[in-house]
Write a protein that holds these residues in place. Structure first.
Motif: not given
Length: 539
Positions: A306-321
């Motif tokens: 972690p952190p996983y993209p669901a919590e910290k993804g694109l530009w540090g924001h929550p991201t669903l992939i």
């Protein structure tokens, strides 16, 4: 666009199509050559007879049976022709409403067609991928309208959870669980991302879906964004897929023009902007953190989680992939319900799965079957068996990250769990059939060379280990290997599997390990001192 507008557009298109006595659908996927010339020849023959008001020639997506393409479908008779060339056009036109052209006829009862169960591929090869009106006429975007105007975000997430859909990109992570994590995440900005960076050798499932029904993927993304609270999204697709990119761009523009994308979708308070990002063809960018880095404009290399993209993804924001096929399932689940989807498949692997069937097999192409279908049925019934009178040897699933499954396991039902138990994986859906004339060591060397070349180089186990394993495999191919090389091969595979940073390195040994398990003798036969083997030492 309101419901009445949607229904009016759909009905107008249906009436237009029903106004023709015949429709001639021509497969226009990348696998069918000369389709533009075939379409032109058909239209010229129709024009010469003054039949433009009665016969419609339409470019459609992949019809699946690539081995016998180009394929042409005649409606409403449901007559299919195989291996069509431009000079066949006059004969096809002359046969409309009469006896079909026997020499071109593709049997309707072919197991390739009758043994499939199409959900994601239902409209593939039936609609014009570049026409949003064609998609609307088949019920397109009704799921978006239902989700946004009739359902709460939490209800959508719950329905996806209850469907038990798992990610179709390879790992099989529960889709609803991922959605609920992003939905709960705090922050003003959230993103949805479609992973279309399909890079497995022999795999073309996502490419075909994007080329054939791009609006289905957009519709799934819109619903996902609404469910998790995202207002921006990206489709990350490799630049080597120019037709998919072209049709995605057209689809996004058409959806925006009809108020199905952009601000105030369907008159609601929900906004969504979708953009395309082109990948340079790096296989590692199929890994979600490397994909995120690439979208951000950085070098596409993975980072620890972690952190996983669901919590910290694109530009540090929550991201669903999610991947292409996963999103394409969403509109179906919203319209037909979670129970409908969960009724298909096995206890833990629900729904259908799209596979690209290639290699030493008669009917190469794109198929969709329920989870739980046996490998034997896929290879010998849907796939038509092995050409040239040769015997089946193995089935390679999951691309470079998968394994090679021998004949004794052909009755295994396809599921995430069953393939894992055999030392392989589902992957994104590539299946390569191998016959008795093929060396398993040579096959494995090819996949290891692929992994070596595609390694991002960030972690030492993958960067160095894949090269060392490839060098050892080269020694086996040249019959120069020793018992120590065999032991070293197994040690390196264990090292990569347990110490690599991301899935590329962790799964790279799978083809080697599975062939060592099922085809070990092929390695031993290439050892120069094979009379004294590690097996004897162990005894």
């Amino acid at each position: 666009m309101q419901r009445s507008d949607l229904e009016r557009h759909a009905e107008t298109r249906r009436q237009f199509l029903n106004g023709f006595a015949h429709q001639i659908l021509v497969c226009a996927g990348l696998g069918c050559l000369h389709n533009d010339e075939i379409i032109q020849a058909l239209r010229e023959n129709i024009a010469a007879q003054g039949q433009e008001q009665h016969i419609l020639v339409k470019r459609v997506g992949c019809m699946g049976l690539c081995a016998l393409g180009p394929v042409v479908l005649i409606l409403p008779e449901e007559i299919s022709y195989q291996r069509v060339i431009p000079s066949d056009a006059s004969e096809i036109i002359a046969a409309l409403g009469k006896e079909p052209v026997q020499r071109l006829l593709l049997p309707a009862d072919l197991p390739f067609f009758t043994r499939q169960h199409k959900n994601v591929l239902t409209l593939s090869g039936r609609i014009d991928p570049e026409s949003i009106d064609d998609y609307l006429a088949e019920g397109g975007y009704t799921a978006v309208l239902k989700a946004i105007t009739e359902m709460r975000s939490a209800d959508i997430v719950r329905q996806i959870q209850e469907s038990r859909l798992r990610g179709r990109g390879g790992a099989g992570y529960p889709t609803g669980l991922k959605w609920s994590t992003v939905a709960r995440a705090t922050g003003e900005n959230k993103y949805v991302v479609c992973n279309a960076d399909e890079g497995d050798p022999g795999a073309f499932m996502d490419r075909s879906i994007l080329e054939s029904t791009p609006h289905a993927v957009l519709e799934g993304m819109i619903i996902a964004a609404y469910a998790v609270g995202a207002n921006n999204g990206y489709i990350y697709v490799r630049a080597e897929y120019p037709l998919a990119v072209k049709r995605l761009k057209l689809a996004i523009r058409a959806a925006e023009q009809k108020n199905l994308l952009g601000p105030a979708i369907c008159g609601s308070a929900f906004d969504l902007s979708l953009q395309i990002r082109l990948g340079a063809g790096a296989f590692v960018c199929g890994e979600e953190t490397a994909l995120i880095a690439s979208i951000e404009g950085n070098r596409g290399i993975p980072r620890p989680r972690p952190p996983y993209p669901a919590e910290k993804g694109l530009w540090g924001h929550p991201t669903l992939i999610n991947n292409v096929e996963t999103y394409a399932n969403i509109p179906l689940i919203i319209n037909r319900g979670a129970d409908w989807f969960a009724a298909l498949g096995t206890d833990k692997s629900k729904g259908t799965k799209v596979f690209a069937l290639t290699g030493k097999i008669n009917h190469t192409g794109l198929i969709e079957v329920p989870m739980g279908t046996t490998l034997r049925e896929i290879v010998f019934e849907i796939g038509g068996g092995i050409p040239g009178g040769h015997a089946f040897k193995a089935l390679q699933t999951g691309g470079p990250s998968g394994g090679c499954i021998p004949a004794e396991h052909l009755d295994t039902p396809v599921s995430y769990e069953s393939l894992s138990e055999l030392g392989s994986i589902m992957g994104s859906g590539g299946m390569i059939v191998i016959d008795e004339t093929t060396s398993m060591v040579e096959i494995v060397k090819y996949f290891m060379q692929f992994c070596r070349d595609e390694s991002c180089g960030k972690c030492i186990p993958c960067r160095v280990g894949t090269a060392q394993i490839h060098d050892l495999l080269e020694k086996f191919c040249q019959h120069r290997a020793t018992n120590a090389d065999l032991a070293g091969l197994e040690m390196l595979c264990d090292l990569l599997k347990n110490t690599s940073l991301c899935g590329l390195g962790q799964s790279a040994p799978n083809p080697v390990l599975s062939t060592l398990k099922y085809f070990r003798q092929e390695y031993i036969d290439r050892i120069v001192d094979s009379a004294h083997s590690p097996l004897e030492d162990a005894a």
